[in-house]
Design a protein around this motif. Structure first.
Motif, short mmCIF file in Angstrom:
data_model
loop_
_atom_site.label_atom_id
_atom_site.label_comp_id
_atom_site.label_asym_id
_atom_site.label_seq_id
_atom_site.Cartn_x
_atom_site.Cartn_y
_atom_site.Cartn_z
N PHE B 87 -5.90 8.80 26.71
CA PHE B 87 -6.25 9.41 25.48
C PHE B 87 -5.13 9.05 24.44
O PHE B 87 -3.99 8.62 24.94
N GLU B 88 -5.49 8.62 23.32
CA GLU B 88 -4.28 8.37 22.33
C GLU B 88 -4.72 8.79 20.98
O GLU B 88 -6.04 8.64 20.41
N ILE B 89 -3.96 8.96 20.13
CA ILE B 89 -3.95 9.13 18.85
C ILE B 89 -3.00 8.78 18.07
O ILE B 89 -1.91 8.66 18.27
N LYS B 90 -3.21 7.99 17.16
CA LYS B 90 -2.61 7.21 15.98
C LYS B 90 -2.71 7.72 14.55
O LYS B 90 -3.99 7.86 14.27
N SER B 91 -1.62 8.03 13.85
CA SER B 91 -1.89 8.35 12.54
C SER B 91 -0.65 7.99 11.71
O SER B 91 0.28 7.97 12.02
N GLU B 92 -1.12 7.88 10.43
CA GLU B 92 -0.24 7.46 9.32
C GLU B 92 -0.28 8.53 8.25
O GLU B 92 -1.58 8.61 7.82
N LEU B 93 0.62 8.97 7.58
CA LEU B 93 0.44 9.87 6.31
C LEU B 93 -0.24 8.96 5.22
O LEU B 93 0.24 8.00 5.11
N GLY B 94 -1.24 9.53 4.60
CA GLY B 94 -1.86 9.00 3.51
C GLY B 94 -2.75 7.77 3.99
O GLY B 94 -3.66 7.32 3.16
N LYS B 95 -2.98 7.42 5.22
CA LYS B 95 -3.84 6.22 5.63
C LYS B 95 -4.82 6.84 6.39
O LYS B 95 -6.01 6.33 6.45
N GLY B 96 -4.70 7.67 7.22
CA GLY B 96 -5.61 8.22 8.31
C GLY B 96 -5.30 8.31 9.61
O GLY B 96 -4.20 8.16 10.12
#
Lengths: 124, 184
Positions: B87-96
């Motif tokens: 399982f992985e989760i990637k996120s960037e503020l303002g990007k998604g």
């Protein structure tokens, strides 16, 4: 494989129909809790059943919408009905089988189905 | 606890809805040779800070102020990891945010995929202001539902219209069946 071609025919039939599903303040709102707790308890088929029932009966001024966690996770799936006059009814542990009765008795005829409400559940 | 992978997908996609995404891409991809089932949910919503991403798989972390726990992501993660997947989760503020769960298809602990048609149908018809691209793929066969195409043909986003709603459900059911019932 089913294609989108059929949709063009549907669009042509829709032309000329007046869109009466605009949300407005005198609409009845059926609100289904669709947070993790609701979904785990079986809210998805309940939401589907309400949408289908409202569409099948072509009920005008009835909106089926979803919301997050209502805060009573042990009673999920929870469905709140807001009538235009501000009256609110909370149905708890709702199953798809209850949907037709709620629609026909409450939404159409205006009689709350008391046995499915949170008040009845607390007493029982 | 969710009983179907499709319910986890519905739940996690609600996070994208709340993140005010304008486009949500969901893919369910089975590969029988590699014995893997990969589920990806990608949105262009508000994203999360590094701190939030670090904590998001912790059930005792939430950004809500009403309660102190959040179980959606932990359930999703657990459902994949118990099969020997990842399982992985990637996120960037303002990007998604991109959430990816990989299941071992043949694992006895893998939940059934469940009713993906109902999951996608409720997302699409209840959130008509958001665009969805859904792809279902098993080995070489696949189909895609892109709500931008539906909106272009219809000239509106009236997915609550009974005929349109019915069409979307038929489209999903029929094409899921044709691609392959195996991963259900």
């Amino acid at each position: 494989m089913k294609s989108l071609a059929e949709l063009k025919a549907i669009r042509d039939r829709m032309k000329g129909q007046v869109d009466v599903r605009e949300e407005n303040s005198d609409a009845t709102r059926i609100v289904v809790g669709m947070a993790t707790c609701g979904i785990a308890a079986g809210a998805r088929p309940v939401l589907s059943a309400f949408s289908t029932a409202v569409q099948e009966r072509t009920l005008e001024n009835v909106a089926v919408v979803q919301t997050g966690c209502i805060g009573l996770c042990q009673y999920e799936p929870i469905v709140e009905v807001y009538k235009a006059n501000g009256e609110k009814t909370t149905y708890v542990k709702v199953k798809p089988e209850m949907v037709d009765e709620i629609i026909d008795q409450h939404i159409i005829k205006g009689n709350v189905v008391t046995k499915y409400t949170i008040e009845a559940s607390k007493l029982g | 606890m969710m009983t179907e992978i499709s319910l986890n997908i519905l739940d996690v996609a609600q996070n994208s809805v709340r993140a005010e995404a304008s486009l949500i891409e969901i893919s369910v991809c089975g590969d029988t040779k590699k014995d893997l089932l990969t589920v990806t949910i990608k949105d262009d919503g508000c994203g999360m800070s590094e701190e939030q991403v670090k904590n998001v798989t912790d059930p005792f972390f939430t950004t809500r102020t009403t309660r102190k726990i959040g179980l959606g992501i932990p359930f999703f993660k657990q459902s994949a990891e118990i099969t020997g997947g990842s399982f992985e989760i990637k996120s960037e503020l303002g990007k998604g945010t991109v959430t990816k769960a990989v299941y071992v298809l043949s694992s006895i602990d893998r939940m059934p995929v469940g009713d993906m048609s109902q999951t996608i149908h409720s997302l699409v018809t209840m959130n008509t202001h958001i665009d969805f691209v859904y792809t279902y793929e098993v080995d070489e066969k696949s189909f895609t539902l892109d709500t931008r195409e539906l909106k272009e043909i219809l000239g509106s986003s009236d997915f609550q219209n009974p005929e349109v709603s019915g069409f979307i459900m038929d489209f999903l059911r029929e094409n899921h069946g044709e691609v392959s019932p195996l991963a259900q």
